[in-house]
Write a protein that holds these residues in place. Structure first.
Motif, PDB file in Angstrom:
ATOM      1  N   VAL A   1      -6.144  -0.011   4.478  1.00 40.88           N
ATOM      2  CA  VAL A   1      -6.896   0.670   3.492  1.00 40.88           C
ATOM      3  C   VAL A   1      -7.330   2.349   3.586  1.00 40.88           C
ATOM      4  CG1 VAL A   1      -9.118   0.933   1.649  1.00 40.88           C
ATOM      5  CG2 VAL A   1      -7.715  -1.323   1.685  1.00 40.88           C
TER       6      VAL A   1
ATOM      7  N   LEU B   1       0.988  -1.022   0.260  1.00 39.14           N
ATOM      8  CA  LEU B   1       0.143   0.004   0.210  1.00 39.14           C
ATOM      9  C   LEU B   1       0.872   1.209   0.253  1.00 39.14           C
ATOM     10  CD1 LEU B   1      -3.029  -1.214   2.510  1.00 39.14           C
ATOM     11  CD2 LEU B   1      -3.148  -0.601   0.140  1.00 39.14           C
TER      12      LEU B   1
ATOM     13  N   TRP C   1      -5.024   4.188   4.947  1.00 42.39           N
ATOM     14  CA  TRP C   1      -4.188   4.897   3.829  1.00 42.39           C
ATOM     15  C   TRP C   1      -5.304   5.916   2.792  1.00 42.39           C
ATOM     16  CZ3 TRP C   1      -1.158   1.802   4.847  1.00 42.39           C
ATOM     17  CH2 TRP C   1       0.219   1.380   4.581  1.00 42.39           C
TER      18      TRP C   1
END
Length: 355
Positions: A307, A99, A310
């Motif tokens: 996720v 990521l 981020w």
């Protein structure tokens, strides 16, 4: 029992004028969408897996302010803890490293809502239906639902899952075909890639063995597919992707554009958003996770939490939302939800009457 008898019995049981249930799409099911579906004669819905008890109560209150129709609240059954903690930790570390190509993360977020507290909030909200995906409710909770007069709809992707749900007390089975957008409902998270049965193969399989009504979902976006599902043994259909571009759903322009003209074969199954398998549009972010050098996403809920971290940071190329898409995405229209479901039932009724 004939098609019309099945449909009429189901509609009478749940106070519906047409046998269409809105899919409970977490993150894309505002009360306005559920109200529109319910006012057109169907059943509204909310996916509450990410919602606190306060948000669950607020959603129900907002729905009831706009409609006296029925609605369902849906939640995921939690996964069992990973048996191999070391492997799970390595997957999390490699996912975090991968990521990094999408920018810098923010600080980790707070804890996920407590499942037991969410279940209590759903009982307090007293919907017509509480539904489950990815497993079964504990027997004590099933008993309490029944005592409150709340039906339980259980999602199943195989006959074995459906029979287990029926035995556990489910009032109806939501038969989910591989065509469906969003998350796969398999009970075993690790077998999702290998449990890929199309809806029109799954429906007669279930209809030949179940006593409870079946609600068909996956790839149903017009009257033709609806009529076929009902002819194959369903008592109603559940519709999700077909409603995503409706103004009441209010998804982002980027998500809506990704659905426009999207071919069935272009959709992808991915664990990149949450760690659980789901069907999505082929965005650059989703495709990145299918590259040869890409790692296996972390298990749920770690991947979802990463996720989210981020997204709160400075993402570069990471989708701002989960761009879910069923294989019928190209048929989704930018028109009011009430018109979508009314047209589906009108067209399906004409086809069934012609036979």
């Amino acid at each position: 029992m004939g098609v019309r008898d099945r449909v009429d019995e189901f509609c009478a049981r749940y106070r519906l004028r047409l046998p269409i249930v809105q899919a409970p799409m977490a993150g894309a099911c505002p009360p306005e969408l559920a109200i529109a579906v319910a006012e057109a004669g169907g059943m509204g819905a909310a996916g509450v897996v990410l919602d606190s008890p306060v948000r669950i109560a607020d959603w129900a209150a907002r729905f009831r302010a706009g409609s006296a129709g029925p609605f369902q609240l849906n939640i995921w059954i939690p996964d069992d803890p990973a048996e191999d903690a070391a492997t799970a930790q390595r997957q999390a570390e490699t996912a975090r490293e991968f990521l990094g190509r999408f920018g810098e993360p923010s600080e980790p977020g707070g804890a996920s809502p407590d499942f037991d507290e969410q279940c209590e909030a759903m009982l307090a909200a007293a919907p017509a239906v509480v539904s489950s995906i990815m497993g079964l409710f504990p027997p004590e909770y099933v008993r309490r639902l029944a005592e409150r007069g709340i039906a339980w709809f259980a999602c199943a992707t195989t006959l074995d899952e459906a029979l287990a749900a029926q035995e556990a007390g489910a009032n109806a089975i939501v038969a989910q075909g591989l065509e469906a957008g969003g998350h796969r409902g398999t009970f075993d998270p690790d077998s999702a890639e290998h449990t890929a049965v199309g809806l029109f193969a799954l429906l007669p399989r279930l209809a030949d063995h179940l006593r409870v009504p079946i609600i068909a979902t996956g790839g149903i976006a017009d009257g033709r597919a609806m009529a076929a599902a009902l002819a194959l043994g369903a008592s109603a259909v559940q519709v999700g992707t077909a409603l995503l571009r409706c103004p009441e759903t209010a998804i982002s322009k980027e998500w809506s554009s990704a659905l426009d003209g999207l071919a069935p074969e272009a959709t992808l199954t991915t664990r990149a958003y949450s760690g659980r398998l789901g069907r999505a549009a082929p965005t650059p972010y989703v495709r990145a996770w299918s590259e040869p050098e890409a790692p296996v996403p972390a298990r749920y809920p770690t991947q979802r939490q990463l996720v989210a971290q981020w997204r709160r940071g400075t993402p570069d190329g990471l989708d701002r939302v989960n761009v879910w898409a069923g294989q019928s995405a190209a048929m989704a229209r930018e028109e009011p939800a009430g018109e979508v479901v009314a047209r589906m039932w009108r067209d399906a009724s004409a086809l069934l009457a012609a036979d």
